[in-house]
Design a protein around this motif. Sequence first.
Motif, PDB file in Angstrom:
ATOM      1  N   SER A   1       0.840  -1.198   0.000  1.00  0.00           N
ATOM      2  CA  SER A   1       0.000   0.000   0.000  1.00  0.00           C
ATOM      3  C   SER A   1       0.874   1.247   0.000  1.00  0.00           C
ATOM      4  O   SER A   1       2.094   1.190   0.236  1.00  0.00           O
ATOM      5  N   ARG A   2       0.257   2.385  -0.239  1.00  0.00           N
ATOM      6  CA  ARG A   2       0.970   3.659  -0.201  1.00  0.00           C
ATOM      7  C   ARG A   2       1.592   3.876   1.179  1.00  0.00           C
ATOM      8  O   ARG A   2       2.744   4.316   1.289  1.00  0.00           O
ATOM      9  N   GLU A   3       0.853   3.560   2.207  1.00  0.00           N
ATOM     10  CA  GLU A   3       1.354   3.754   3.571  1.00  0.00           C
ATOM     11  C   GLU A   3       2.551   2.845   3.848  1.00  0.00           C
ATOM     12  O   GLU A   3       3.538   3.271   4.481  1.00  0.00           O
ATOM     13  N   GLU A   4       2.485   1.615   3.390  1.00  0.00           N
ATOM     14  CA  GLU A   4       3.605   0.687   3.576  1.00  0.00           C
ATOM     15  C   GLU A   4       4.841   1.165   2.834  1.00  0.00           C
ATOM     16  O   GLU A   4       5.968   1.097   3.359  1.00  0.00           O
TER      17      GLU A   4
ATOM     18  N   ALA B   1       3.672  10.378   2.684  1.00  0.00           N
ATOM     19  CA  ALA B   1       2.537   9.822   1.947  1.00  0.00           C
ATOM     20  C   ALA B   1       1.572  10.901   1.484  1.00  0.00           C
ATOM     21  O   ALA B   1       0.768  10.659   0.573  1.00  0.00           O
ATOM     22  N   ASP B   2       1.629  12.099   2.074  1.00  0.00           N
ATOM     23  CA  ASP B   2       0.704  13.173   1.715  1.00  0.00           C
ATOM     24  C   ASP B   2       1.196  14.015   0.544  1.00  0.00           C
ATOM     25  O   ASP B   2       0.445  14.842   0.018  1.00  0.00           O
TER      26      ASP B   2
ATOM     27  N   THR C   1       6.670  17.495  -3.940  1.00  0.00           N
ATOM     28  CA  THR C   1       6.791  16.110  -4.412  1.00  0.00           C
ATOM     29  C   THR C   1       7.909  15.366  -3.686  1.00  0.00           C
ATOM     30  O   THR C   1       8.875  15.961  -3.205  1.00  0.00           O
ATOM     31  N   GLU C   2       7.741  14.055  -3.622  1.00  0.00           N
ATOM     32  CA  GLU C   2       8.814  13.157  -3.220  1.00  0.00           C
ATOM     33  C   GLU C   2       9.365  12.528  -4.499  1.00  0.00           C
ATOM     34  O   GLU C   2       8.597  11.994  -5.315  1.00  0.00           O
TER      35      GLU C   2
ATOM     36  N   GLU D   1       1.276   4.033  -7.377  1.00  0.00           N
ATOM     37  CA  GLU D   1       0.967   5.152  -6.492  1.00  0.00           C
ATOM     38  C   GLU D   1       1.513   6.492  -6.994  1.00  0.00           C
ATOM     39  O   GLU D   1       1.103   7.547  -6.492  1.00  0.00           O
ATOM     40  N   ALA D   2       2.416   6.470  -7.953  1.00  0.00           N
ATOM     41  CA  ALA D   2       3.084   7.697  -8.385  1.00  0.00           C
ATOM     42  C   ALA D   2       2.135   8.636  -9.129  1.00  0.00           C
ATOM     43  O   ALA D   2       1.240   8.197  -9.854  1.00  0.00           O
ATOM     44  N   ARG D   3       2.368   9.921  -8.955  1.00  0.00           N
ATOM     45  CA  ARG D   3       1.662  10.908  -9.771  1.00  0.00           C
ATOM     46  C   ARG D   3       2.155  10.850 -11.203  1.00  0.00           C
ATOM     47  O   ARG D   3       1.413  11.085 -12.160  1.00  0.00           O
TER      48      ARG D   3
END
Length: 365
Positions: free
Chosen positions: A187-190, A199-200, A236-237, A281-283
């Motif tokens: 998941s995104r959180e993981e 994650a935000d 961004t990350e 999950e990436a933008r």
Amino acid sequence: MKKICIVSSTRAEYGLLRWTIDGVARDPELELQLVVSGTHLDPAFGETWRDIAADGYPIAAKVDMQLESGRKGAVHSMSRCMDGMAEVFESLQPDLVLVLGDRYELLPVCSAATVMGIPIAHVAGGECTEGAIDNEIRNAVTMLSTLHFPNSPEACRELIRMRGSDAWVYNVGEPCIENYLRLELPSREELAVEFGLDADRDWILCTLHPETRQSLDYNLSMARALVKVLLETSGTEIVFSSANADPGGAEINAFLAGVDDAHFHLFRSLGQRNYLGMMREARCVAGNSSSGVIETPFLGTPAVNIGNRQKGRRIASNVICCDSSYEGIKAAFAGAGERKTPDPAFGDGHTSERIINQIKAFLYE
């Protein structure tokens, strides 16, 4: 039992071969002989053979090419690969060798198999990538191979044209699609916890390999331009997966390792599940990896494809192509837009089953 020797030399290649390896290992009529080489054995690339072992697949042999940088160094590594493969093939006595793609390591592998009279099955032939010597390598492997498993109708037609025959040519679809159907992705959180990400914030996933037809100066200039654009993208990350072992890859990685920004993250290898999860999950996905043009369409994730490394491949609507300049990359990011409707053009996720069925038909006919 027929012995199937599958050769893998990179993390990406293993990810594409994973379910074919799994299917061969589970088939009661086949014996898996898994041989690893190349970056799998190199600490600089994360010794990814350990990931293969952790997945539960026995490794029959390791061939250490002692990877060297530069064009001359690559040739030296190829010579060691051919010597090692000759010994492995003599020991294992496979009934067929299965390889994938267009890496330069395939030339010594397939040359050794050809001279030793072992049939070759080639996955992902018939494509076109004008910006790299991969094109010539892929086509050379095609001419050395007996069984052919292209990933699209276009590649299938090109293979038949090249060979002047449709014998043992099968459009099986793109192997990578199967991963999204069969793997449980984090998941995104993981992912945020595992890799120290916020994650935000939006995530941008990047992989930049050298263009092997271009100079080192060109490739470093491309890397600098991409990083400059990324660092100007606020909120961004930035997650970078290291460049491969092509000539110029070590220099790109050295440059990336020197980038000093709290939201810039460089990893030798994310691991297969994490990379696929990150792509989901990436933008945006950016760089010049084949995953940007082949895998992102299945997800609809926006992608920026830089330079000529993938030129000639089918480009889906979610992919924006640009040159290697700062201005070109910046404009491409500005136009990347929102997530697209998934494009099923590269297959339905049943590639490994088709490959194994045709291998058995060939070996047991």
